[in-house]
Design a protein around this motif. Structure first.
Motif, short mmCIF file in Angstrom:
data_model
loop_
_atom_site.label_atom_id
_atom_site.label_comp_id
_atom_site.label_asym_id
_atom_site.label_seq_id
_atom_site.Cartn_x
_atom_site.Cartn_y
_atom_site.Cartn_z
N ILE A 64 4.85 6.69 2.27
CA ILE A 64 5.17 6.25 2.75
C ILE A 64 4.81 4.87 1.90
N GLN A 65 5.72 3.90 2.55
CA GLN A 65 4.57 2.65 1.96
C GLN A 65 3.97 1.58 3.04
N GLU A 111 7.64 1.89 5.34
CA GLU A 111 8.79 2.38 4.71
C GLU A 111 8.05 3.93 4.78
N VAL A 112 9.37 4.89 5.17
CA VAL A 112 9.38 6.41 4.29
C VAL A 112 10.52 6.61 3.55
N ASN A 159 13.71 5.58 5.28
CA ASN A 159 13.41 3.99 6.46
C ASN A 159 12.87 2.81 6.24
N TYR A 160 13.61 2.16 6.83
CA TYR A 160 12.24 0.71 6.51
C TYR A 160 12.63 -0.25 8.12
N ASN A 161 11.16 -0.58 8.18
CA ASN A 161 11.15 -0.91 10.01
C ASN A 161 10.62 -1.70 9.70
N VAL A 162 11.31 -3.17 10.26
CA VAL A 162 10.59 -4.35 9.78
C VAL A 162 11.10 -4.97 11.49
N ARG A 163 9.86 -6.12 11.53
CA ARG A 163 9.55 -6.27 13.02
C ARG A 163 10.26 -5.87 14.13
N LEU A 175 0.87 -1.00 -0.01
CA LEU A 175 0.05 -0.31 -0.23
C LEU A 175 0.97 1.31 -0.08
N GLY A 176 0.20 2.24 -0.50
CA GLY A 176 0.94 3.65 -1.05
C GLY A 176 0.84 4.46 -0.42
N LEU A 177 1.22 6.29 -0.36
CA LEU A 177 1.00 7.30 -0.24
C LEU A 177 2.02 8.10 -0.98
N ASN A 178 1.72 8.35 -1.78
CA ASN A 178 3.03 8.98 -2.59
C ASN A 178 3.04 11.12 -2.52
#
Lengths: 312, 881
Positions: B513-514, B547-548, B572-576, B491-494
């Motif tokens: 943001i994705q 992801e930002v 910036n990628y945030n996982v777990r 899902l993305g918003l740009n």
């Protein structure tokens, strides 16, 4: 310029039409030299023997395995820094009677031979871990005529370092109680399975393996574990219908405490066995673990005990 | 009483006059007039009088009125704007023209906006070139055809040009702060102007040696199944294609997952239909594509090697057009037209395969399959609506699905051994994307783009094997059933902004943001399971990542022939709960020389947060996309590149490029269970399987280094067009746990890659084309030696990783196209082509098996190769009306 390019292009395409197609595949692999293979698994209290041989190129029908009998082989006791020279005793085997490996000892080997890259390796003998069989019982017969055999083991080690345990069934025999008449009751390796989550399954699908692998992460005190094997139909048949009620079946379990190198080596051999020898461009051949720098093989120490499990 | 009545009458008369003067619209018979003519006309139609001094008013200046009906106030506002006049309206009857506005000496410029569109279809033209008359400065239109230009007081017109269209000249006075449409008419005559179209055109003022391919060029098909937009991309130098059954793209030493392929700004995870015969890009639905392999703008990121940005057709906003086509592999349909004429349009394209209806049996016989089933379909829909010039809303949709199933058996017999193999392969994959975009010219200097998107990719594969081997005394059988599922939802918003500072400086910035959701799973069983693969889906938890992104990018013209592009991208990628951040600078310098020669030097960093675990060789999408985790860090690429090129003559254009690229944290899948290995088991066991989510334990990360040189030459004029490209490259990888830590060739390292494509127009109704491709074979690992282990058993071993190569790949394709215009202005097109004309049996894969002879000490190994596509004729029929 345009006309020249145009004509050249036409000529080029027509030439391509004349190219015949080919079905044969010729390897482009440039490996033409044999490498040295050093194999030595040593146990405390016994003379260390090192075997040297060559690899062979499988695509070259004239390439064969050869024992190397003219190498300079030395073993260093890393605890005392004493260097021992091994002499060739035949068929590629090198040995010395000047020392015997000890529990906890660390040793290095080097081998030089003309026409080969020199090899070297280092390994140690683990401390003795005493193994006892604490329990064994048999399950019910399945529809296929098989019977599960559950065995509990206990390992005792005083080492504070991580210990590596490997066990396997090395023999099955029918043993008459009275006249010691032995005969084999089955062929092929016996497969084992462990539900102990600490044991390692070389393939994540937890398949049956010929060896079970367990490391204790340096914890002290006894390590209890278990394994399961299936008695083959012949054995089951012996129990079910055999009128020879005076016969017992013996399973011999070899429980080993091994160095980390040997532990990794046995695991890679197990993967190799499970994976098979498919060799193609869409698969990756299994790398058999080797701690031989500059060659192939394994140089490692182990201790072992044989447990005899009687089924009656 | 009489005086009161008279007074009232006079007042009413004045009121009537006033009403007549102020309210009655002035209808012009023509809209292109000079100021003098406007004044004369107004005075003749109304009782308004103009008062002015002739030497202070530009009476001869031409104006182009927006409409033909005005009130006085509206008319004066438009005239004053266009001519920068000061004026006053008195009593709605007198208009004092005070002369041209005295501007601030520092503000002798004004910003104008234009919208470049195709006159026939209303579709915007991306990348049109806008220059002044002297052509010493210029800009490009953006993806909706919009441009901003800073006009000085001494400039009176702009020149707008676009390949394949007639050049237009526009008076600056006709342009305003809000956008004005500029129509370009396609060049319809069959002459050198039309067929000057090169096979790929570089953006003329982009000058970074990246590529732009427009719709006309995309429709010039060279592929096996006719025009395929992705085939056009793969003909570019430095862009390498996969082999038979593969439509993967490899750019400058990178793996297929290191290319971000976008459709209307939405990333795609799979770009091929069955067997790689066709990509998912329908030529009827695609308008243009941009390809970047270096000097990436900062707005792009997420992959290491290239950006391939496809834009969908918006549809003809003036008239409806429909086409239907048929070829042995598929039927396709396209319709486009206005919803509101000139304002809203649609484009709908659909394809459905016909392979399973007609050709399963011949394909089975030809390729040696026992049974087969291939089918696919895809649908593209794009809707657009123009609220005002420069203010547009787009909705895009793509849905595609593939099903691929084969049952195959093979027997190999030697004097002492026989091997029988049966396998069942089933693949299903689906792509769907939805996108909503709003483009708006916010002010005289700012253009904005807002986008929401949703993407869902699912891939499910199943491979079941049964091997039976008889070695002369014993028969052994093995079975294996592997089910793999990969699903990704994005899902993305740009938001993107283009700020036009002046003609020499453009600033771009944006943020987005994705939200990603990954679900990769492999399961194995040692017996063949009953039922469909989806019955064995487990409830393992998926992995989510957020992801930002933010970026800023600037283009400066440092001089008349020097341009500097500098940008910075942040991810910036945030996982777990683990965060990965990356700052990625982008820098390029362009220097122009005489004869349109240009030198570009660039330095870039790219970061990638997803990885593809690839099924090693057969080119079917049996692969898993996995996110970066705490144990699997993001990949980084650092590239230095230089390119030089230009015109050798009026016909010939050349380019030479070189690069070095270092990649960190690239991945190799090290699991012993590749999707096609055999599993030897000496005992029967019960059905047992488990989901494998431990892929992190079977992935090795390492580094890769690639260097290469590329050359291309194209002839872009005359009836004979050709493009030749050659690339040399050397790519190796180093992993601590593989190949003893020594570097080894990357699997897809292609030392030599060559292609030549040619096209000859005999007339506008008939042309022929041919293409030849050549490439070094892919690297693979062959166990080329054996040794005796401590148990006395012979074991195979590979002396090095990727120590062998498949045979070099090459093939020739030819074709022709016939166009017939029919009486009702419809067009019938017949295409005939032959794929692999000289029937080259290119390697699909090779395998080694042992032929044991009587001499046990000298076993013989043989290498057998499997090929896929022989010579294949093809035809297509298309009817457009």
């Amino acid at each position: 310029m345009n006309k020249t390019i145009y004509k050249a292009s036409i000529f080029f395409f027509i030439t391509l039409l004349c190219i015949s197609c080919s079905n044969n595949f010729d390897t482009q692999s440039e490996n033409e030299l044999s490498r040295m293979v050093l194999n030595s698994v040593f146990t405390p209290g016994e003379f260390m023997t090192v075997h040297l041989a060559t690899t062979r190129q499988i695509l070259n029908p004239n390439s064969t395995f050869r024992n190397i009998s003219t190498a300079d082989v030395e073993v260093t006791d890393n605890n005392t820094s004493q260097v021992y020279r091994l002499t060739h005793i035949g068929e590629g085997n090198y040995q010395t009677d000047e020392f015997r490996p000890t529990f906890g000892g660390s040793y290095s080997v080097t081998a030089h031979a003309t026409g080969f890259e020199s090899v070297q390796a280092t390994s140690k003998v683990p401390l003795q871990a005493f193994v006892s069989q604490t329990d064994v019982y048999q399950g019910e017969f399945t529809d296929e005529g098989k019977r599960e055999l559950f065995v509990n083991l206990e390992f005792h080690s005083e080492s504070t370092e991580t210990q590596y345990y490997v066990w396997e069934i090395i023999g099955k025999e029918k043993q008459a109680r009275n006249d010691f008449d032995f005969n084999d009751v089955g062929e092929g390796p016996v497969l084992l399975f462990s539900e102990d989550s600490r044991t390692e399954s070389v393939l994540a699908d937890e398949s049956f393996q010929t060896r079970i692998f367990l490391s204790d992460d340096g914890s002290q005190g006894p390590v209890q574990t278990s394994f399961v094997t299936e008695t083959d139909p012949v054995v089951a048949f012996q129990f079910g219908d055999d009128t020879d009620e005076d016969a017992d079946v013996l399973l011999e379990v070899r429980a080993m405490t091994v160095s980390e190198d040997l532990y990794e080596y046995f695991k890679s051999i197990e993967i190799y066995r499970l994976r098979g020898e498919v060799n193609s461009s869409i698969t990756q051949p299994i790398d058999i673990y080797s701690n031989i720098d500059g060659g192939l093989g394994i140089f490692a120490g182990l201790t072992s005990e044989i447990l005899k499990i009687k089924l009656n | 009483m009489r005086q009161i009545t008279l007074l009232l009458f006079i007042l009413c008369l004045q009121t009537v006059v006033t009403a007549q003067s102020g309210q009655k619209p002035i209808i012009f018979e023509e809209v292109k007039l000079n100021l003098q003519e406007i004044i004369s006309f107004v005075e003749s139609k109304t009782d308004v009088k103009f008062v002015y001094s002739e030497d202070r008013i530009p009476l001869n200046k031409q104006l182009s009125l927006d409409t033909d009906s005005y009130s006085i106030k509206e008319l004066m506002k438009e005239v004053a704007n266009a001519l920068s006049l000061d004026y006053k309206i008195k009593n709605n009857r007198r208009i004092l023209l005070l002369g041209e506005k005295v501007s601030n000496p520092t503000e002798q410029f004004r910003y104008v906006t234009g919208l470049v569109i195709d006159e026939l279809t209303g579709e915007p033209l991306f990348g049109a070139t806008i220059t002044n008359k002297q052509r010493d400065k210029g800009i490009n239109s953006n993806e909706i055809g919009l441009f901003k230009y800073k006009a000085s007081s001494d400039e009176d017109s702009l020149v707008i040009s676009y390949i394949g269209f007639n050049t237009a000249s526009v008076a600056i006075s006709d342009l305003k702060e809000d956008s004005k449409k500029i129509n370009l008419r396609p060049s319809v005559e069959f002459d050198e102007v039309l067929i000057q179209t090169p096979l790929a055109r570089k953006l003329e003022t982009e000058s970074t040696f990246n590529y732009y391919i427009n719709k006309k060029q995309l429709s010039e098909g060279f592929g096996f199944v006719g025009s395929d937009p992705l085939n056009k991309v793969m003909q570019l130098s430095g862009v390498q294609s996969g082999r038979e059954g593969q439509i993967n793209i490899y750019v400058r030493g990178g793996s297929p997952d290191q290319n971000i392929v976008l459709m209307d700004g939405v990333p795609l995870y799979e770009t091929s239909h069955v067997f790689g015969l066709s990509s998912i890009f329908n030529a009827d639905a695609i308008k243009n594509v941009q390809v970047y392999k270096q000097a990436y703008p900062a707005k792009f990121g997420g992959r290491l090697s290239s950006v391939i940005d496809f834009k969908m057709n918006e549809g003809n906003s003036y008239e409806r057009k429909t086409s239907i086509g048929f070829d042995p592999l598929s039927v396709h349909f396209n319709t486009e037209g206005p919803i509101i004429k000139g304002k809203s349009s649609y484009n709908l394209s659909a394809r459905k395969s016909t392979i399973n209806l007609f050709y399963n049996e011949p394909i089975e016989q030809l390729l040696g399959f026992d049974e087969s089933d291939f089918s696919f379909f895809d649908v593209n829909l794009k809707l657009s609506h123009e609220f005002a010039e420069g203010n547009k809303l787009f909705f895009s949709l793509y849905r595609g699905s593939d099903q691929f199933e084969i049952v195959n058996s093979e027997s190999i017999t030697s004097t002492t051994e026989s091997l029988e193999r049966q396998n069942f392969d089933n693949l299903k994959w689906e792509n769907q994307i939805y996108s909503l975009q709003w483009h708006n010219s916010v002010s005289d200097r700012i253009i904005s783009k807002l986008q929401m998107s949703y993407s869902d990719y699912t891939n499910r594969s199943r491979s079941a094997f049964n091997f039976s081997q008889f070695d002369g005394s014993v028969t052994s059988e093995t079975e294996l059933d592997i089910i793999a599922t990969s699903r990704i939802i994005d899902l993305g918003l740009n938001a993107d902004f283009q700020v036009f500072m002046n003609n020499d400086w453009e600033l771009n910035f944006g943020t987005g943001i994705q939200h990603h959701r990954y679900d990769p799973t492999i399961k194995q069983s040692t017996v063949i399971l009953d039922g469909d693969a989806n019955q064995f889906d487990n409830d393992s938890k998926f992995i989510t990542a957020d992801e930002v992104t933010a970026y800023v990018d600037s283009k400066w013209k440092l001089g008349p022939s020097t341009q500097l592009n500098a940008g910075l991208r942040y991810n910036n990628y945030n996982v777990r709960g683990i965060e990965h951040s990356s700052l990625q600078p982008r820098l390029s310098l362009i220097q122009e020389f005489p004869n349109d020669h240009k030198l570009t030097v660039s330095a870039t960093k790219m970061t990638q947060f997803v990885h593809l675990l690839v099924n090693p060789g057969i080119g079917l999408p049996t692969s898993l996309w996995i996110p970066s985790t705490d144990r699997l860090p993001p990949e980084h690429a650092y590239q230095l590149a230089a390119a030089y090129g230009g015109n050798l003559s009026s016909n010939l254009q050349f380019e030479i490029a070189g690069y070095v690229k270092r990649m960190e944290n690239v991945v190799e899948y090290t699991s012993p269970f590749d999707l096609f290995f055999t599993f030897v088991n000496f005992q029967d066991i019960e059905i047992k399987f488990d989901a494998n989510r431990d892929w992190e334990n079977f992935v090795e990360t390492g580094d890769s280094f690639s260097k290469g040189a590329e050359f291309s030459l194209q002839n872009r004029k005359g009836p004979f067009l050709f493009e030749l490209s050659y690339a040399w490259s050397d790519t190796d990888r180093t992993f601590e746990g593989l190949n003893r830590g020594n570097p080894f060739p990357y699997k897809y390292d292609r030392t030599h890659d060559f292609s030549i494509a040619a096209r000859h127009h005999f007339s506008d109704a008939f042309h022929v084309h041919a293409s030849w491709v050549y490439g070094t074979g892919d690297a693979f690992t062959l166990a080329d030696e054996s040794f005796i282990d401590i148990d006395g058993i012979e074991r195979l071993d590979a002396s090095k990783r990727n120590n062998d190569r498949l045979n070099d790949y090459h093939r020739l394709d030819v074709g022709l196209q016939l166009n017939k215009y029919l009486k009702n202005e419809s067009l019938l097109t017949l295409g005939l082509s032959v794929f692999n004309v000289y029937n080259r049996k290119n390697d699909y894969y090779v395998y080694l098996f042992e032929d044991t002879t009587a001499n046990e000490d000298n076993s013989r190994f043989q290498l057998e190769e499997v090929s896929l596509f022989p010579i294949l004729p093809h035809f297509s029929l298309n009817y457009e009306f």
